[in-house]
Scaffold this motif. Sequence first.
Motif, mmCIF file in Angstrom:
data_model
loop_
_atom_site.group_PDB
_atom_site.id
_atom_site.type_symbol
_atom_site.label_atom_id
_atom_site.label_comp_id
_atom_site.label_asym_id
_atom_site.label_seq_id
_atom_site.Cartn_x
_atom_site.Cartn_y
_atom_site.Cartn_z
ATOM 1 N N SER A 43 0.855 -1.409 0.434
ATOM 2 C CA SER A 43 -0.268 0.602 0.311
ATOM 3 C C SER A 43 0.482 1.259 0.106
ATOM 4 O O SER A 43 0.520 1.933 -0.698
ATOM 5 C CB SER A 43 -0.788 0.081 1.073
ATOM 6 O OG SER A 43 -2.156 -1.483 0.672
ATOM 7 N N ARG A 44 2.015 0.609 0.805
ATOM 8 C CA ARG A 44 3.225 2.381 0.495
ATOM 9 C C ARG A 44 3.434 2.321 -1.092
ATOM 10 O O ARG A 44 3.851 3.710 -1.301
ATOM 11 C CB ARG A 44 4.036 1.957 1.628
ATOM 12 C CG ARG A 44 3.648 1.836 3.315
ATOM 13 C CD ARG A 44 4.509 1.596 4.230
ATOM 14 N NE ARG A 44 4.249 1.962 6.264
ATOM 15 C CZ ARG A 44 4.539 -0.079 6.162
ATOM 16 N NH1 ARG A 44 5.588 -0.772 5.596
ATOM 17 N NH2 ARG A 44 4.426 0.666 7.742
ATOM 18 N N LYS A 45 3.579 1.496 -0.800
ATOM 19 C CA LYS A 45 4.406 1.724 -2.960
ATOM 20 C C LYS A 45 3.330 1.599 -3.488
ATOM 21 O O LYS A 45 3.927 2.827 -4.167
ATOM 22 C CB LYS A 45 4.778 -0.036 -3.571
ATOM 23 C CG LYS A 45 5.692 -0.489 -2.124
ATOM 24 C CD LYS A 45 6.831 -1.679 -3.109
ATOM 25 C CE LYS A 45 7.920 -2.055 -1.905
ATOM 26 N NZ LYS A 45 8.314 -3.477 -2.762
ATOM 27 N N ALA A 46 1.774 1.842 -3.607
ATOM 28 C CA ALA A 46 1.306 1.799 -4.943
ATOM 29 C C ALA A 46 1.200 3.422 -4.076
ATOM 30 O O ALA A 46 1.200 4.204 -5.260
ATOM 31 C CB ALA A 46 -0.215 1.282 -4.021
ATOM 32 N N VAL A 47 1.596 3.921 -3.306
ATOM 33 C CA VAL A 47 0.938 5.806 -2.769
ATOM 34 C C VAL A 47 2.461 6.711 -3.542
ATOM 35 O O VAL A 47 2.104 7.299 -4.115
ATOM 36 C CB VAL A 47 0.788 6.079 -1.073
ATOM 37 C CG1 VAL A 47 1.346 7.867 -1.273
ATOM 38 C CG2 VAL A 47 -0.354 5.008 -1.082
ATOM 39 N N GLU A 48 3.577 5.507 -3.439
ATOM 40 C CA GLU A 48 4.744 6.337 -3.693
ATOM 41 C C GLU A 48 4.383 6.611 -5.409
ATOM 42 O O GLU A 48 5.341 7.563 -5.864
ATOM 43 C CB GLU A 48 5.584 5.506 -3.578
ATOM 44 C CG GLU A 48 7.380 5.563 -4.144
ATOM 45 C CD GLU A 48 8.076 4.931 -3.479
ATOM 46 O OE1 GLU A 48 9.143 4.634 -4.555
ATOM 47 O OE2 GLU A 48 8.532 4.289 -2.826
ATOM 48 N N TYR A 49 3.764 5.327 -6.016
ATOM 49 C CA TYR A 49 3.850 5.191 -7.570
ATOM 50 C C TYR A 49 2.681 6.453 -7.552
ATOM 51 O O TYR A 49 3.188 6.620 -8.840
ATOM 52 C CB TYR A 49 3.332 3.817 -8.164
ATOM 53 C CG TYR A 49 4.353 3.030 -7.492
ATOM 54 C CD1 TYR A 49 5.850 2.852 -7.000
ATOM 55 C CD2 TYR A 49 4.029 1.424 -7.584
ATOM 56 C CE1 TYR A 49 6.438 1.509 -7.495
ATOM 57 C CE2 TYR A 49 4.600 0.805 -6.997
ATOM 58 C CZ TYR A 49 6.225 0.743 -6.253
ATOM 59 O OH TYR A 49 7.370 -0.868 -6.594
ATOM 60 N N HIS A 85 -3.422 11.600 1.180
ATOM 61 C CA HIS A 85 -2.445 11.615 0.119
ATOM 62 C C HIS A 85 -3.735 11.526 -0.706
ATOM 63 O O HIS A 85 -4.423 10.438 -1.068
ATOM 64 C CB HIS A 85 -1.930 10.199 0.162
ATOM 65 C CG HIS A 85 -0.447 10.296 0.129
ATOM 66 N ND1 HIS A 85 0.611 10.587 -0.480
ATOM 67 C CD2 HIS A 85 -0.702 9.652 1.518
ATOM 68 C CE1 HIS A 85 1.168 10.402 1.092
ATOM 69 N NE2 HIS A 85 1.376 9.734 1.955
ATOM 70 N N PRO A 86 -4.198 12.446 -1.640
ATOM 71 C CA PRO A 86 -5.164 12.250 -2.591
ATOM 72 C C PRO A 86 -5.515 11.543 -3.902
ATOM 73 O O PRO A 86 -6.268 11.447 -4.261
ATOM 74 C CB PRO A 86 -5.557 14.186 -2.410
ATOM 75 C CG PRO A 86 -3.951 14.493 -2.775
ATOM 76 C CD PRO A 86 -3.914 14.030 -1.514
ATOM 77 N N LYS A 87 -4.083 11.328 -4.184
ATOM 78 C CA LYS A 87 -4.333 9.611 -5.242
ATOM 79 C C LYS A 87 -4.515 8.758 -4.920
ATOM 80 O O LYS A 87 -4.651 8.012 -5.816
ATOM 81 C CB LYS A 87 -3.163 10.817 -6.422
ATOM 82 C CG LYS A 87 -2.823 11.612 -6.828
ATOM 83 C CD LYS A 87 -1.575 11.598 -7.740
ATOM 84 C CE LYS A 87 -1.972 10.583 -9.130
ATOM 85 N NZ LYS A 87 -0.696 10.267 -9.612
#
Length: 257
Positions: A43-49, A85-87
């Motif tokens: 989930s953290r990586k998804a937000v990072e991308y 994180h709005p995305k």
Amino acid sequence: MLFDTHAHYDDSWFDEDRDQLLSSMPEHGVGLILNPGCHLESSRKAVEYAEQYPHVYAAVGFHPSDADKFDDNAAAELEALIRTHPKVKAVGEIGLDYYWEDYPDRATQNNVLRRQMELAQSLNLPVILHDREAHADCLAAVKEFPNLRGVYHCYSGSLEDAKILIKLGWNLSFTGAVTFKNAKKAPEVLQWIPNDRFMIETDAPYMLPYPRVKGERRNDSTKVGRVADRIAQLKGMTREEIERLSWENGKAFFGIE
């Protein structure tokens, strides 16, 4: 342009060329990608991308395979990721999976599913639902949250269940599985489903669609067009019409301007 509404770019299959691949997607006609999480790290990586690539959006959540790792701290971090994180556009990938015997027990999966559905509802976000060999229990959970929006990822249920889900306000999403020779239920559902209630996805790096190029082993978003082609055949529409409908449906569902 195509919208791949479900792809796992945090998977190790992409470690060697992730940046090159994601950066090149608009050149391949893929204008949007939604990357769901399966546990805290992914989930953290998804937000990072999502923060790194303009055309990538994220969802955060715990897949049933990792339900036994979900606790109050994990729930708090998921909420923090969503709020800051709005995305982040959905809670997912969540759900039930009774196929694998080494997955957490059914009671744990059901409890964690409902806790994440409660979180999504409290934050007015949709959910991305995984259902494998758990049709009755997933449907029961959906009915407990009548005000919650959601999409069945990689839909594999019956036409009868599809009609119930559509009536309840849910969407259905389809992968390369619709291109497989043994696909029976999904083609029947696609021929029936209203044009504003379906989405397309790759589930990359899995579910590699046909027709396959010799030597292909890994799926990625550049191949989502093969899913669109097959759906166009099933619905008696053009590829361009399926691209437009799935693009509009995906943006509307995830609240992307």
